[in-house]
Design a protein around this motif. Structure first.
Motif, PDB file in Angstrom:
ATOM      1  N   PHE A  54       0.910  -1.178  -0.157  1.00 24.46           N
ATOM      2  CA  PHE A  54      -0.008  -0.073   0.031  1.00 24.46           C
ATOM      3  C   PHE A  54       0.824   1.317   0.019  1.00 24.46           C
ATOM      4  N   TYR A  55       0.549   2.127  -0.944  1.00 22.55           N
ATOM      5  CA  TYR A  55       1.387   3.403  -1.039  1.00 22.55           C
ATOM      6  C   TYR A  55       0.546   4.728   0.031  1.00 22.55           C
ATOM      7  N   PHE A  56       1.734   5.478   0.353  1.00 21.25           N
ATOM      8  CA  PHE A  56       1.052   6.694   0.787  1.00 21.25           C
ATOM      9  C   PHE A  56       0.618   7.613  -0.021  1.00 21.25           C
ATOM     10  N   ALA A  57      -0.253   8.468   0.373  1.00 19.16           N
ATOM     11  CA  ALA A  57      -0.958   9.477  -0.467  1.00 19.16           C
ATOM     12  C   ALA A  57       0.159  10.728  -0.183  1.00 19.16           C
ATOM     13  N   CYS A  58       0.397  11.603  -1.198  1.00 23.98           N
ATOM     14  CA  CYS A  58       0.966  12.581  -0.968  1.00 23.98           C
ATOM     15  C   CYS A  58       0.200  13.945  -0.148  1.00 23.98           C
ATOM     16  N   PRO A  59       0.880  14.343   0.649  1.00 24.41           N
ATOM     17  CA  PRO A  59       0.520  15.428   1.665  1.00 24.41           C
ATOM     18  C   PRO A  59      -0.182  16.462   0.837  1.00 24.41           C
ATOM     19  N   MET A  60      -1.121  17.218   1.769  1.00 28.00           N
ATOM     20  CA  MET A  60      -2.025  18.304   1.038  1.00 28.00           C
ATOM     21  C   MET A  60      -0.895  19.502   1.321  1.00 28.00           C
ATOM     22  N   GLU A  61      -0.110  19.342   2.511  1.00 29.18           N
ATOM     23  CA  GLU A  61       0.768  20.562   2.879  1.00 29.18           C
ATOM     24  C   GLU A  61       2.062  20.296   2.500  1.00 29.18           C
ATOM     25  N   GLY A  62       2.752  21.139   2.135  1.00 23.02           N
ATOM     26  CA  GLY A  62       4.020  20.939   1.745  1.00 23.02           C
ATOM     27  C   GLY A  62       4.494  21.886   0.186  1.00 23.02           C
ATOM     28  N   THR A  86      -0.899   2.689  -9.403  1.00 22.93           N
ATOM     29  CA  THR A  86      -0.868   3.829  -8.694  1.00 22.93           C
ATOM     30  C   THR A  86      -0.291   4.802  -9.202  1.00 22.93           C
ATOM     31  N   GLN A  87      -0.381   6.186  -8.748  1.00 20.37           N
ATOM     32  CA  GLN A  87       0.475   7.145  -9.389  1.00 20.37           C
ATOM     33  C   GLN A  87       1.886   7.460  -9.147  1.00 20.37           C
ATOM     34  N   VAL A  88       2.515   7.503 -10.038  1.00 17.74           N
ATOM     35  CA  VAL A  88       4.061   7.660 -10.022  1.00 17.74           C
ATOM     36  C   VAL A  88       4.245   8.731  -8.650  1.00 17.74           C
ATOM     37  N   ASN A  89       3.882   9.768  -8.433  1.00 22.93           N
ATOM     38  CA  ASN A  89       3.880  10.637  -7.379  1.00 22.93           C
ATOM     39  C   ASN A  89       3.783   9.862  -5.851  1.00 22.93           C
ATOM     40  N   ARG A  90       3.039   8.976  -5.913  1.00 20.75           N
ATOM     41  CA  ARG A  90       2.564   8.081  -4.566  1.00 20.75           C
ATOM     42  C   ARG A  90       3.951   7.302  -4.534  1.00 20.75           C
ATOM     43  N   VAL A  91       4.358   6.626  -5.664  1.00 21.13           N
ATOM     44  CA  VAL A  91       5.603   5.868  -5.501  1.00 21.13           C
ATOM     45  C   VAL A  91       6.755   6.510  -4.993  1.00 21.13           C
ATOM     46  N   VAL A  92       7.032   7.517  -5.619  1.00 19.94           N
ATOM     47  CA  VAL A  92       8.164   8.466  -5.216  1.00 19.94           C
ATOM     48  C   VAL A  92       7.958   9.017  -3.818  1.00 19.94           C
ATOM     49  N   PHE A  93       6.906   9.443  -3.216  1.00 18.52           N
ATOM     50  CA  PHE A  93       6.561  10.052  -1.929  1.00 18.52           C
ATOM     51  C   PHE A  93       6.867   8.781  -1.101  1.00 18.52           C
ATOM     52  N   THR A  94       6.184   7.634  -1.414  1.00 21.13           N
ATOM     53  CA  THR A  94       6.326   6.456  -0.216  1.00 21.13           C
ATOM     54  C   THR A  94       7.892   5.799  -0.242  1.00 21.13           C
ATOM     55  N   ALA A  95       8.651   6.018  -1.380  1.00 21.27           N
ATOM     56  CA  ALA A  95       9.817   5.489  -1.475  1.00 21.27           C
ATOM     57  C   ALA A  95      10.518   6.558  -0.610  1.00 21.27           C
ATOM     58  N   ILE A  96      10.550   7.823  -0.619  1.00 22.20           N
ATOM     59  CA  ILE A  96      11.402   8.786   0.151  1.00 22.20           C
ATOM     60  C   ILE A  96      11.107   8.514   1.661  1.00 22.20           C
ATOM     61  N   VAL A  97       9.639   8.401   1.839  1.00 17.87           N
ATOM     62  CA  VAL A  97       9.480   8.418   3.583  1.00 17.87           C
ATOM     63  C   VAL A  97       9.886   7.000   4.001  1.00 17.87           C
ATOM     64  N   LEU A  98       9.905   5.850   3.232  1.00 17.00           N
ATOM     65  CA  LEU A  98      10.181   4.552   3.983  1.00 17.00           C
ATOM     66  C   LEU A  98      11.487   4.364   4.009  1.00 17.00           C
ATOM     67  N   PHE A  99      12.241   5.053   2.870  1.00 15.89           N
ATOM     68  CA  PHE A  99      13.989   5.060   3.004  1.00 15.89           C
ATOM     69  C   PHE A  99      14.426   5.940   4.091  1.00 15.89           C
ATOM     70  N   LEU A 100      13.900   6.998   4.221  1.00 14.66           N
ATOM     71  CA  LEU A 100      14.277   7.799   5.467  1.00 14.66           C
ATOM     72  C   LEU A 100      13.854   7.450   6.733  1.00 14.66           C
ATOM     73  N   GLN A 101      12.776   6.468   6.915  1.00 14.23           N
ATOM     74  CA  GLN A 101      12.452   5.851   8.249  1.00 14.23           C
ATOM     75  C   GLN A 101      13.545   4.818   8.278  1.00 14.23           C
ATOM     76  N   GLU A 102      13.700   4.097   7.230  1.00 17.25           N
ATOM     77  CA  GLU A 102      14.859   2.863   7.465  1.00 17.25           C
ATOM     78  C   GLU A 102      16.002   3.394   7.929  1.00 17.25           C
ATOM     79  N   HIS A 103      16.460   4.584   7.353  1.00 19.69           N
ATOM     80  CA  HIS A 103      18.044   4.934   7.748  1.00 19.69           C
ATOM     81  C   HIS A 103      17.742   6.045   8.840  1.00 19.69           C
TER      82      HIS A 103
END
Length: 106
Positions: A54-62, A86-103
């Motif tokens: 499941f992918y994260f939705a991009c935030p409304m704020e930012g 799913t939308q590319v921006n959801r994949v990109v946002f999810t990738a960034i957030v999960l990577f930063l959480q992992e690190h």
């Protein structure tokens, strides 16, 4: 296209994520663009291990942030988005957030 070519991607990121990206890049002596490549490569491997995802939705704020990842990785992300319907921006946002959480940056 050559392997070192880059392409523009834009995604809305909250300030906390933007700051975490900068911290990660600085701590690892990377440019932001090289960080995005590392993030996408990690995420593609991570996602390949999952049968359901499941992918994260991009935030409304930012703010929309421009990034210049490698063309090769963006094509793989686009292919994954299409496969997962799913939308590319959801994949990109999810990738960034999960990577930063992992690190441990978020």
């Amino acid at each position: 296209m050559a392997n070192n070519e880059r392409t523009l991607q834009q995604v809305k990121l909250p300030k906390i994520v933007q700051d975490a990206l900068k911290d990660y890049a600085k701590a690892n002596n990377l440019t932001l663009n090289d960080s995005y490549d590392a993030i996408f490569e990690w995420f593609l491997k991570y996602r390949s291990l999952k049968t359901t995802f499941f992918y994260f939705a991009c935030p409304m704020e930012g703010d929309y942030k421009s990034m210049w990842p490698s063309v090769n990785r963006v094509e793989k992300i686009k292919s994954l988005a299409k496969k997962d319907k799913t939308q590319v921006n959801r994949v990109v946002f999810t990738a960034i957030v999960l990577f930063l959480q992992e690190h441990r940056k978020l």
